[in-house]
Design a protein around this motif. Sequence first.
Motif, PDB file in Angstrom:
ATOM      1  N   SER A  31       0.843  -1.189   0.000  1.00 20.21           N
ATOM      2  CA  SER A  31       0.000   0.000   0.000  1.00 20.21           C
ATOM      3  C   SER A  31       0.879   1.239   0.000  1.00 20.21           C
ATOM      4  CB  SER A  31      -0.946   0.010   1.209  1.00 20.21           C
ATOM      5  OG  SER A  31      -0.206   0.097   2.412  1.00 20.21           O
ATOM      6  N   TYR A  32       0.246   2.395  -0.228  1.00 19.64           N
ATOM      7  CA  TYR A  32       0.960   3.663  -0.247  1.00 19.64           C
ATOM      8  C   TYR A  32      -0.013   4.780   0.101  1.00 19.64           C
ATOM      9  CZ  TYR A  32      -1.069   3.508  -4.922  1.00 19.64           C
ATOM     10  OH  TYR A  32      -1.940   3.376  -5.966  1.00 19.64           O
ATOM     11  N   TRP A  33       0.540   5.899   0.549  1.00 17.35           N
ATOM     12  CA  TRP A  33      -0.232   7.055   0.997  1.00 17.35           C
ATOM     13  C   TRP A  33      -0.724   7.853  -0.206  1.00 17.35           C
ATOM     14  CZ3 TRP A  33       0.569  12.262   0.199  1.00 17.35           C
ATOM     15  CH2 TRP A  33      -0.102  13.153   1.041  1.00 17.35           C
ATOM     16  N   VAL A  34      -1.978   8.331  -0.114  1.00 19.19           N
ATOM     17  CA  VAL A  34      -2.523   9.158  -1.190  1.00 19.19           C
ATOM     18  C   VAL A  34      -3.101  10.470  -0.684  1.00 19.19           C
ATOM     19  CG1 VAL A  34      -2.985   7.290  -2.821  1.00 19.19           C
ATOM     20  CG2 VAL A  34      -4.695   7.868  -1.086  1.00 19.19           C
ATOM     21  N   GLY A  35      -3.251  10.640   0.616  1.00 18.89           N
ATOM     22  CA  GLY A  35      -3.783  11.910   1.108  1.00 18.89           C
ATOM     23  C   GLY A  35      -4.165  11.827   2.572  1.00 18.89           C
ATOM     24  N   GLU A  36      -4.375  13.002   3.157  1.00 17.75           N
ATOM     25  CA  GLU A  36      -4.814  13.085   4.553  1.00 17.75           C
ATOM     26  C   GLU A  36      -5.449  14.442   4.795  1.00 17.75           C
ATOM     27  OE1 GLU A  36      -1.113  14.394   7.210  1.00 17.75           O
ATOM     28  OE2 GLU A  36      -0.764  12.516   6.152  1.00 17.75           O
ATOM     29  N   ASP A  37      -6.387  14.481   5.737  1.00 23.32           N
ATOM     30  CA  ASP A  37      -6.997  15.725   6.158  1.00 23.32           C
ATOM     31  C   ASP A  37      -6.891  15.825   7.676  1.00 23.32           C
ATOM     32  OD1 ASP A  37      -8.850  13.876   7.017  1.00 23.32           O
ATOM     33  OD2 ASP A  37     -10.342  14.354   5.509  1.00 23.32           O
ATOM     34  N   GLY A  38      -7.742  16.610   8.287  1.00 20.27           N
ATOM     35  CA  GLY A  38      -7.626  16.804   9.717  1.00 20.27           C
ATOM     36  C   GLY A  38      -8.039  15.607  10.539  1.00 20.27           C
ATOM     37  N   GLN A  39      -8.806  14.683   9.985  1.00 20.04           N
ATOM     38  CA  GLN A  39      -9.330  13.561  10.758  1.00 20.04           C
ATOM     39  C   GLN A  39      -8.897  12.201  10.238  1.00 20.04           C
ATOM     40  OE1 GLN A  39     -13.596  14.025  10.773  1.00 20.04           O
ATOM     41  NE2 GLN A  39     -13.553  15.461  12.490  1.00 20.04           N
ATOM     42  N   HIS A  40      -8.589  12.085   8.968  1.00 20.53           N
ATOM     43  CA  HIS A  40      -8.345  10.778   8.369  1.00 20.53           C
ATOM     44  C   HIS A  40      -7.068  10.778   7.543  1.00 20.53           C
ATOM     45  CE1 HIS A  40     -12.783  11.076   8.889  1.00 20.53           C
ATOM     46  NE2 HIS A  40     -12.643   9.862   9.345  1.00 20.53           N
TER      47      HIS A  40
END
Length: 209
Positions: A117-126
Amino acid sequence: MTESLYKHLAKTWQKPDKSFQSPNWNRLIEWRKGDAFTRVEKPLRLDRARRIGYKAKQGYVVVRARVRRGGLNKSRFDGGRVPSKMGVNKITMRQNIQAIAEVRTAKRYPNLEVLNSYWVGEDGQHKYYEVILVDPHHPVIQNDPKINWICAPGNTNRVLRGKTASGQRHRGLMKTGKGSEHTRPSVRKSHRRDKDTKNVPWFKRAPHQ
């Protein structure tokens, strides 16, 4: 010197655009409204997906997983005495958030095996990850010599045993040298080995393999 497509994509994702009304901004808004696990037709970061083993062929599945972010800090209570072991700060998980996303995705798709797997994004909660899964029963996967190793019985539920890259990271296998003497082959195996040789004299102990 001209750059290849994958090199250009990798540079773009090193510092993604987070400005207002950017594609990444609108993308996170849609992801937050959707389900926690969403199957996508093709990976968003093609360079990263190809690097960890993805192929645009039958038998490969890409799922976007959403996991909450943050630590496990507890709320501090008021009143009464203040115990030294109250447990508020510095409470961390055994697994990292990426490994949790992989495990939850594997439980959602029990007939598939997690490749990576790999990272694709993040916000304040997830935090959002794209998980690459492989169908070990698909004829195309079974006939591919580069990926048919995942069809062996010994690789069943590999993500639950910490065999992916994020799993090896929280197991401490990404570090070598001082401080990581008891991480190989695993922490449990190392503890059991030391317990068995505790009452054996040092000149009779077999060297560690």
